[in-house]
Design an enzyme around this catalytic site. Structure first.
Site, mmCIF file in Angstrom:
data_model
loop_
_atom_site.group_PDB
_atom_site.id
_atom_site.type_symbol
_atom_site.label_atom_id
_atom_site.label_comp_id
_atom_site.label_asym_id
_atom_site.label_seq_id
_atom_site.Cartn_x
_atom_site.Cartn_y
_atom_site.Cartn_z
ATOM 1 N N PHE A 154 28.612 -36.843 14.057
ATOM 2 C CA PHE A 154 29.640 -35.810 13.665
ATOM 3 C C PHE A 154 29.910 -35.400 15.212
ATOM 4 C CE2 PHE A 154 25.961 -33.109 14.275
ATOM 5 C CZ PHE A 154 26.429 -31.994 15.279
ATOM 6 N N LYS A 178 32.257 -46.094 9.250
ATOM 7 C CA LYS A 178 31.998 -45.009 8.404
ATOM 8 C C LYS A 178 31.588 -43.855 9.399
ATOM 9 C CE LYS A 178 29.087 -42.785 6.771
ATOM 10 N NZ LYS A 178 29.134 -41.450 6.849
ATOM 11 N N GLU A 181 30.829 -37.712 7.716
ATOM 12 C CA GLU A 181 31.558 -36.881 6.671
ATOM 13 C C GLU A 181 31.759 -35.527 6.950
ATOM 14 O OE1 GLU A 181 28.541 -37.962 6.937
ATOM 15 O OE2 GLU A 181 26.908 -37.011 5.621
ATOM 16 N N ARG A 182 31.244 -34.911 8.155
ATOM 17 C CA ARG A 182 31.495 -33.632 8.574
ATOM 18 C C ARG A 182 32.833 -33.429 9.220
ATOM 19 N NH1 ARG A 182 27.389 -32.675 6.053
ATOM 20 N NH2 ARG A 182 25.170 -33.353 6.741
ATOM 21 N N SER A 231 21.124 -39.631 14.498
ATOM 22 C CA SER A 231 19.559 -39.191 14.663
ATOM 23 C C SER A 231 18.494 -40.277 14.486
ATOM 24 C CB SER A 231 19.259 -37.968 13.722
ATOM 25 O OG SER A 231 19.283 -38.556 12.269
ATOM 26 N N CYS A 286 24.560 -35.959 22.761
ATOM 27 C CA CYS A 286 23.390 -36.745 22.834
ATOM 28 C C CYS A 286 22.850 -36.923 24.444
ATOM 29 C CB CYS A 286 23.752 -38.321 22.317
ATOM 30 S SG CYS A 286 25.172 -38.987 23.068
ATOM 31 N N GLU A 387 14.187 -32.168 18.633
ATOM 32 C CA GLU A 387 15.512 -32.319 19.266
ATOM 33 C C GLU A 387 16.368 -31.247 18.644
ATOM 34 O OE1 GLU A 387 18.349 -35.328 17.688
ATOM 35 O OE2 GLU A 387 19.392 -35.343 19.856
HETATM 36 P P1 NAD Z 1 22.863 -38.039 11.491
HETATM 37 O O1 NAD Z 1 21.780 -39.322 11.771
HETATM 38 O O2 NAD Z 1 22.508 -37.182 10.320
HETATM 39 O O3 NAD Z 1 24.132 -38.962 10.805
HETATM 40 C C1 NAD Z 1 24.649 -40.135 11.511
HETATM 41 C C2 NAD Z 1 25.546 -41.109 10.280
HETATM 42 O O4 NAD Z 1 24.501 -41.349 9.467
HETATM 43 C C3 NAD Z 1 26.457 -40.203 9.653
HETATM 44 O O5 NAD Z 1 27.622 -41.140 9.497
HETATM 45 C C4 NAD Z 1 25.921 -39.977 8.108
HETATM 46 O O6 NAD Z 1 26.888 -39.969 7.361
HETATM 47 C C5 NAD Z 1 24.778 -41.157 8.348
HETATM 48 N N1 NAD Z 1 23.598 -40.929 7.445
HETATM 49 C C6 NAD Z 1 23.174 -39.617 7.407
HETATM 50 N N2 NAD Z 1 21.806 -39.502 6.533
HETATM 51 C C7 NAD Z 1 21.831 -40.811 6.190
HETATM 52 C C8 NAD Z 1 20.894 -41.435 5.496
HETATM 53 N N3 NAD Z 1 19.744 -40.661 4.665
HETATM 54 N N4 NAD Z 1 20.862 -42.861 5.013
HETATM 55 C C9 NAD Z 1 21.896 -43.341 5.657
HETATM 56 N N5 NAD Z 1 23.062 -42.846 6.413
HETATM 57 C C10 NAD Z 1 22.826 -41.594 6.803
HETATM 58 O O7 NAD Z 1 23.347 -37.694 12.643
HETATM 59 P P2 NAD Z 1 24.511 -36.343 13.077
HETATM 60 O O8 NAD Z 1 23.725 -35.098 12.553
HETATM 61 O O9 NAD Z 1 25.714 -36.817 12.477
HETATM 62 O O10 NAD Z 1 24.605 -36.660 14.683
HETATM 63 C C11 NAD Z 1 23.526 -35.784 15.525
HETATM 64 C C12 NAD Z 1 22.527 -36.770 15.975
HETATM 65 O O11 NAD Z 1 23.093 -37.936 16.611
HETATM 66 C C13 NAD Z 1 21.685 -36.355 16.865
HETATM 67 O O12 NAD Z 1 20.257 -36.616 16.773
HETATM 68 C C14 NAD Z 1 21.907 -37.117 18.534
HETATM 69 O O13 NAD Z 1 21.121 -37.148 19.403
HETATM 70 C C15 NAD Z 1 22.638 -38.160 17.763
HETATM 71 N N6 NAD Z 1 23.526 -39.091 18.832
HETATM 72 C C16 NAD Z 1 23.204 -39.941 19.553
HETATM 73 C C17 NAD Z 1 23.825 -40.633 20.395
HETATM 74 C C18 NAD Z 1 23.362 -41.598 21.215
HETATM 75 O O14 NAD Z 1 24.058 -42.123 22.081
HETATM 76 N N7 NAD Z 1 22.085 -41.994 21.379
HETATM 77 C C19 NAD Z 1 25.118 -40.068 20.552
HETATM 78 C C20 NAD Z 1 25.587 -39.211 19.640
HETATM 79 C C21 NAD Z 1 24.757 -38.607 18.689
#
Ligand code: NAD
Length: 502
Positions: A154, A178, A181-182, A231, A286, A387
């Protein structure tokens, strides 16, 4: 497509808005007001299959088109993104909450990847050797992988998808995105602008949704490569499941980025840099700095400066003038972050600036957390280990540079780290010994430019290749090595044995 309040968003498949078959919908909220602004469909496997098949159908013609033609479409797309930047930033701010200027900056960083990708005719060039054997030549070519999927978080609804698809498309792949969804709307606008730029239908598609949509992509036999950013637990799941299903995977995870401040640093400069890196975008980056390691005498002076500056940060709706920090993404995120602050207090850290109940006039239902500063944080505390992904800075005290680097290296996350110093010797030691993917010297958020690659180590990346830059080209292509000979009539054919050079 004009975004209307409370509308049900479509998907984007085959170059047009597509009504999904799913009956499951989620709410998209404006984090500054707490109001639901639209509804997002959660794709089922049939919806995902429709998108993947559209991408597969578009693949033969797209991969066969000259790379310069693909590059020119991306050049037009770049111009359209630039021309529409303000409108796109408004969508980011409405659904994500970050300030408009920050949203525009993130779109600019995405556009830079498009600019990199327009060099694709050069980037795809292979290597050639004449006479690797007698009258035998050899060369390598880079070919597209096929249908690629991107699953994104998101916090950067424009920039993170743009780390992926411009390079994938330039290399001749087709793509299914994909998005989170937020904040799902921007992905649809990018689909429209790509079409306006001349991208053939089906080359870029968008499906919305949650785990069900992601699992359908991970299982789909026509999806050849998956790029994920999010994450760490989900990144690990994506990597393991995708690999088990025979797909190429790069999965970028969470972070806990450290800034080491040495006693010889310019503390005013370091303070400003750390304030921006810690609290910008409400800490939901991130590459945000979340842990500061103050070495020796730097500690007291740094804490005093950080506290003054943190208290002055203007917190409020991201679209209001003069606001430096917007809300966090959801009510649940706000409650999780304030719960972690409670935990930090309970575990004995010194709460210097408390952001748990910020006053934001006119926005009683917004998801706001004010800038929060902890001192005397111990590595065993929850606020150090987890985190937080919110506007919370944790200062740890250390006795030496060695101790500070050891802290960075002991952390399970390893996205970025920075050192603030005037000593070239210390900076070089840090460069050599810190075990992270991206490191800065007097640069708090060392995000690589588009022509380098972005990625962390340890639990911040699962897979071998980082995103964009040459690693992006490597990820989105397969290398084929050709060997050929053109025998004259009467030349001896290869024999029975293993051919070796005489
Ligand atoms: P998230 O992991 O909750 O979601 C990321 C994506 O995964 C979304 O599209 C979501 O719909 C999908 N998803 C969520 N739960 C899932 C599941 N159980 N099974 C399959 N898919 C699923 O992350 P977020 O809250 O949207 O974003 C924040 C996180 O992203 C933080 O941990 C941040 O550090 C990380 N991030 C990392 C980087 C990097 O470059 N390393 C960059 C941006 C964000």
């Amino acid at each position: 497509m004009e975004l209307k309040t409370l509308e049900r968003l479509p998907m984007w498949i085959g170059g047009r808005a597509h009504a999904p078959t799913t009956t499951r919908y989620g709410e998209v909220t404006n984090p500054a007001t707490g109001e639901v602004v639209r509804h997002v469909p959660y794709a089922n496997p049939e919806d995902v299959d429709a998108a993947v098949r559209a991408a597969q159908d578009a693949l033969p013609a797209w991969r066969a088109s000259p790379s310069l033609r693909r590059a020119r479409i991306l050049m037009r797309f770049r111009d359209l993104m630039e021309a529409n930047k303000k409108e796109l930033a408004k969508i980011v701010t409405q659904e994500h909450g970050k300030t408009l200027v920050d949203a525009e900056g993130s779109i600019t960083r995405g556009i830079e990847v498009v600019e990199f990708a327009t060099g694709v005719p050069h980037l795809l060039k292979g290597e050639h050797s004449e006479n690797v054997g007698t009258e035998v030549d050899s060369w390598s070519i880079r070919q597209p992988v096929g249908v690629c999927a991107g699953i994104t978080p998101f916090n950067f609804p424009a920039m993170v998808p743009m780390w992926m698809y411009p390079v994938a498309l330039a290399c001749g792949n087709t793509f299914v995105l994909k998005p989170s969804e937020r904040d799902p709307s921007l992905a649809l606008r990018m689909g429209e602008l790509l079409k306006e730029a001349g991208l053939p239908d089906g080359v870029f598609n968008v499906v919305h949704g949650d785990k069900e949509a992601v699992d359908a992509l991970l299982a789909h036999p026509l999806v050849r490569a998956i790029s994920f950013v999010g994450s760490t637990p989900i990144a690990r799941y994506i990597y393991e499941t995708g690999a088990r299903n025979g797909k190429r995977v790069q999965a970028l995870g969470g972070a806990k980025n450290h800034a080491i401040v040495l006693p010889d640093a310019d503390l005013d400069f370091a303070t400003e840099a750390i304030i921006g890196a810690g609290y910008g975008s409400a800490g939901e980056r991130c590459m945000a700095i979340s842990a500061v390691v103050a070495v020796g005498d730097a500690g007291d002076a740094l804490i005093a400066r950080l506290a003054v500056r943190a208290r002055r940060i203007a917190t409020g709706p991201g679209d209001a003038a003069g606001i430096e920090m917007g809300p966090v993404i959801t009510r649940a995120a706000r409650d999780r972050i304030t719960g972690l602050i409670d935990r930090g207090v309970a575990e004995g850290a010194a709460l210097v600036v408390d952001g748990r109940r910020p006053a934001v006039p006119g926005h009683p239902n917004g998801f706001f957390v004010g800038p929060t500063l902890f001192d005397r944080v111990a590595p065993s505390m929850t606020i150090y280990r987890e985190e937080i992904f919110g506007p919370v800075l944790c200062v740890v005290r250390a006795g030496s540079l060695d101790e500070a680097i050891a802290l960075v290296n002991a952390n399970p996350y390893a996205n970025g780290a920075a050192v603030f110093t005037r000593s070239g010797y210390a900076a070089r030691r840090f460069q050599q010994d810190c075990e992270v993917g991206m490191a800065g010297v007097n640069v708090p958020i060392p995000v690589p430019m588009a022509f380098f690659s972005f990625g962390g180590w340890r639990n911040s990346l699962f897979g071998d290749l980082h995103v964009h830059g040459m690693d992006g080209v490597r990820f989105y292509t397969r290398t084929k090595v050709m060997t050929s000979r053109w025998p004259d009539d009467g030349s001896a054919a290869p024999g029975f044995h293993m051919p070796v050079m005489g």
